[in-house]
Design an enzyme around this catalytic site. Structure first.
Site, PDB file in Angstrom:
ATOM      1  N   SER A 196     -27.609 -32.236 -26.273  1.00 13.74           N
ATOM      2  CA  SER A 196     -27.138 -31.773 -25.132  1.00 13.74           C
ATOM      3  C   SER A 196     -25.656 -31.399 -25.085  1.00 13.74           C
ATOM      4  O   SER A 196     -25.122 -30.206 -24.760  1.00 13.74           O
ATOM      5  CB  SER A 196     -27.793 -31.978 -23.894  1.00 13.74           C
ATOM      6  OG  SER A 196     -29.344 -31.543 -23.743  1.00 13.74           O
ATOM      7  N   GLN A 238     -29.955 -42.562 -16.477  1.00 14.10           N
ATOM      8  CA  GLN A 238     -28.665 -41.476 -17.146  1.00 14.10           C
ATOM      9  C   GLN A 238     -27.566 -41.856 -17.295  1.00 14.10           C
ATOM     10  O   GLN A 238     -26.761 -41.641 -18.226  1.00 14.10           O
ATOM     11  CB  GLN A 238     -29.230 -40.180 -16.292  1.00 14.10           C
ATOM     12  CG  GLN A 238     -28.834 -38.756 -17.505  1.00 14.10           C
ATOM     13  CD  GLN A 238     -30.076 -38.377 -18.354  1.00 14.10           C
ATOM     14  OE1 GLN A 238     -31.340 -38.395 -17.635  1.00 14.10           O
ATOM     15  NE2 GLN A 238     -29.917 -38.332 -19.545  1.00 14.10           N
ATOM     16  N   LYS A 264     -29.859 -36.134 -12.301  1.00 19.39           N
ATOM     17  CA  LYS A 264     -31.273 -35.832 -12.617  1.00 19.39           C
ATOM     18  C   LYS A 264     -31.773 -34.944 -11.615  1.00 19.39           C
ATOM     19  O   LYS A 264     -31.311 -35.032 -10.414  1.00 19.39           O
ATOM     20  CB  LYS A 264     -32.188 -36.863 -12.675  1.00 19.39           C
ATOM     21  CG  LYS A 264     -33.391 -36.668 -13.679  1.00 19.39           C
ATOM     22  CD  LYS A 264     -33.112 -37.000 -15.161  1.00 19.39           C
ATOM     23  CE  LYS A 264     -34.342 -36.750 -16.040  1.00 19.39           C
ATOM     24  NZ  LYS A 264     -34.119 -37.281 -17.268  1.00 19.39           N
ATOM     25  N   LYS A 295     -24.827 -34.710 -15.717  1.00 15.00           N
ATOM     26  CA  LYS A 295     -25.686 -34.398 -16.861  1.00 15.00           C
ATOM     27  C   LYS A 295     -27.100 -34.968 -16.865  1.00 15.00           C
ATOM     28  O   LYS A 295     -27.145 -36.273 -16.713  1.00 15.00           O
ATOM     29  CB  LYS A 295     -25.051 -34.600 -18.224  1.00 15.00           C
ATOM     30  CG  LYS A 295     -25.789 -34.078 -19.480  1.00 15.00           C
ATOM     31  CD  LYS A 295     -25.587 -32.575 -19.795  1.00 15.00           C
ATOM     32  CE  LYS A 295     -26.446 -31.872 -20.543  1.00 15.00           C
ATOM     33  NZ  LYS A 295     -27.809 -31.586 -19.945  1.00 15.00           N
ATOM     34  N   THR A 347     -34.676 -35.876 -29.003  1.00 14.93           N
ATOM     35  CA  THR A 347     -34.986 -37.191 -28.493  1.00 14.93           C
ATOM     36  C   THR A 347     -35.914 -37.810 -29.356  1.00 14.93           C
ATOM     37  O   THR A 347     -35.614 -39.183 -29.539  1.00 14.93           O
ATOM     38  CB  THR A 347     -35.788 -36.721 -27.184  1.00 14.93           C
ATOM     39  OG1 THR A 347     -34.951 -35.950 -26.441  1.00 14.93           O
ATOM     40  CG2 THR A 347     -35.925 -38.090 -26.427  1.00 14.93           C
ATOM     41  N   ASP A 352     -37.023 -31.927 -19.041  1.00 18.60           N
ATOM     42  CA  ASP A 352     -37.640 -33.233 -19.090  1.00 18.60           C
ATOM     43  C   ASP A 352     -39.149 -33.044 -18.998  1.00 18.60           C
ATOM     44  O   ASP A 352     -39.666 -31.876 -19.311  1.00 18.60           O
ATOM     45  CB  ASP A 352     -37.318 -34.074 -17.790  1.00 18.60           C
ATOM     46  CG  ASP A 352     -37.503 -35.462 -17.935  1.00 18.60           C
ATOM     47  OD1 ASP A 352     -36.707 -36.345 -18.470  1.00 18.60           O
ATOM     48  OD2 ASP A 352     -38.284 -36.097 -17.365  1.00 18.60           O
TER      49      ASP A 352
END
Ligand code: GLU
Length: 452
Positions: free
Chosen positions: A384, A117, A132, A96, A216, A172
């Site tokens: 998410s 991550q 990623k 993820k 975020t 992102d």
């Protein structure tokens, strides 16, 4: 029994090996250093973590995919970009992590982000592995049609590597709702599946979660508030400097205002804006989200309270708290000195690795509360995961419910990092707390699942 200093020597040796095996990837080296340098106490205390091969497996991605992305611009010219997906670790759940579209993207950048991550996602406690991806494509100045053709070409290769139980990308830098829409459309067309959980950050009405765009930034402010509480203070009446002007920065500014703080800056690669009255969010959203413009337009239209400082750095503006929300290594040692001189109390990372190691060291030495990105900005990926849960149940939650969950998750992450730091004789050191707590969860799962 291995001592801390023996463990540290072994980790130093491994770091040298990582640099040799992964040449020309400075951001990945930096991220690996930052984590491994804090792990000695936990490895020394728990001998199972010293098992040969565990850390070596952790720093080697399970899979790395690099592919060609050819696309045609509006004049019919062919461009060739490079696409990446690094599937780093799936011990805790499907890979993820977001996709970054920016000219600075290369394998080392994606590996640093994927490595971060793993620990960030572990800290959320929501059963997601780390990955990623992205491309060196720059969407700025491109028409919607060009962005669509790029996204379609990108997904024409990526689709075979992802899936709701395998790997779940999101946004992102350079990848927002528009790009996720085009990517999802192409995935659906190629696979002939309505598989909502394959991507997160989707639009309202076709599987997106409420509060995902805000998550975020909101989460980082909640983390900063928790750090301030620990010092016996709150955010009410505090002045904040925020860098960036994308999704993270915008919703950081929004949440700061909601909690009674005043964000006076935002920035982009051309410079920064300082607004004595506090950033006017409606105007900033209009310029950035609707017009896709630059921050100097904000100063032009805002009137006397705001001015644009070309090429400047927001860290020069005196503030009680600082929330770097743009990109990696945007806050260096000199910036940290300036912040400290101006009396900053807390720095919380909305972006991934925005403070250099030297800056982090200085801030911590000066007694500034420092929230590392893998804890402080975990709210995005946490929501998410909540989006995936809603997709799986074919339902959608109210904004209030998602925000309540987000608040719980951020407070839990704060408590976990704080307590872990205390447990390992590093009170108040959220960097050590986040790294060790994230590591313990991933390492325990890896050990239980065998040599994979
Ligand atoms: N790109 C975001 C991050 O750095 C979000 C990832 C996601 O939602 O999967 O955590």
């Amino acid at each position: 029994m291995t001592t801390r200093s023996e463990t540290r020597t072994a980790l130093d040796h491994l770091l040298t090996e990582i640099e040799h095996r992964n040449p020309a990837q400075p951001e990945f080296h930096q991220a690996a250093h930052e984590v491994l340098e804090t792990l000695a106490p936990v490895i020394a205390a728990r001998p199972e973590y010293a098992e040969p091969g565990l850390i070596e497996r952790l720093v080697e991605p399970e899979r790395q995919v690099i592919f060609r992305v050819p696309w045609q611009d509006d004049q019919g010219r062919v461009h060739v970009n490079r696409g990446f997906r690094v599937e780093f670790n799936s011990a805790l759940g499907p890979y993820k992590g977001g996709l970054r579209f920016h000219s600075s993207v290369n394998l080392g950048v994606i590996k640093f982000l994927g490595f971060e991550q793993i620990f960030k996602n572990a800290l959320t406690g929501l059963g997601i592995g780390g990955g990623k991806g992205g491309s060196d494509f720059d969407p700025h100045g491109r028409s919607d049609a060009e962005v669509m053709r790029f996204c379609q070409s990108f997904m024409t290769e990526l689709y075979r590597h992802i899936g709701e139980h395998t790997d779940v990308p999101a946004g992102d830098i350079g990848v927002g709702g528009r790009e996720i829409g085009y990517l999802f459309g192409q995935y659906r067309r190629i696979t002939n599946r309505w598989e909502a959980g394959v991507l997160t950050g989707k639009g309202q009405g076709w599987g997106g979660s409420l509060i995902r765009p805000e998550a975020t930034g909101y989460g980082n402010v909640l983390f900063a508030a928790a750090m301030m509480r620990e010092r016996g203070e709150d955010l009410e009446g505090q002045t904040a400097v925020v860098s960036g002007s994308g999704n993270v920065a915008i919703y950081t500014i929004e949440k700061l205002a909601a909690l009674g703080a005043n964000a006076v800056t935002c920035s982009d690669s051309s410079g920064y804006v300082v607004d004595e009255k506090g950033i006017d969010l409606d105007l900033l959203k209009q310029i950035k989200e609707v017009e896709r413009g630059r921050v100097d337009a904000y100063a032009d239209r805002r009137g006397a309270s705001a001015r644009f400082v070309p090429g400047g750095r927001v860290w020069d503006v005196p503030a009680d708290i600082a929330l770097p929300s743009a990109t990696q290594n945007e806050l260096n040692e000199a910036d940290a000195e300036t912040l400290i001189r101006n009396g900053v109390k807390a720095v919380s990372e909305g972006a991934n690795m925005p403070a250099t190691p030297e800056a982090v060291h200085l801030l911590q030495k000066a007694g500034v509360a420092f929230g590392p990105g893998k804890a402080a900005n975990a709210g995005g990926v946490a929501v998410s995961a909540l989006e995936m849960a809603q997709n799986h149940a074919r339902t959608s939650w109210t904004a209030a419910r998602v925000e309540e969950e987000l608040t719980h998750i951020m407070n839990d992450i704060h408590t976990t990092c704080h307590e872990t730091a205390e447990r390992y004789d590093a009170p108040g050191d959220y960097v050590t707390g986040a790294n060790i707590a994230g590591f313990e969860r991933v390492a325990d799962a890896m050990l239980a699942q065998g040599v994979i």
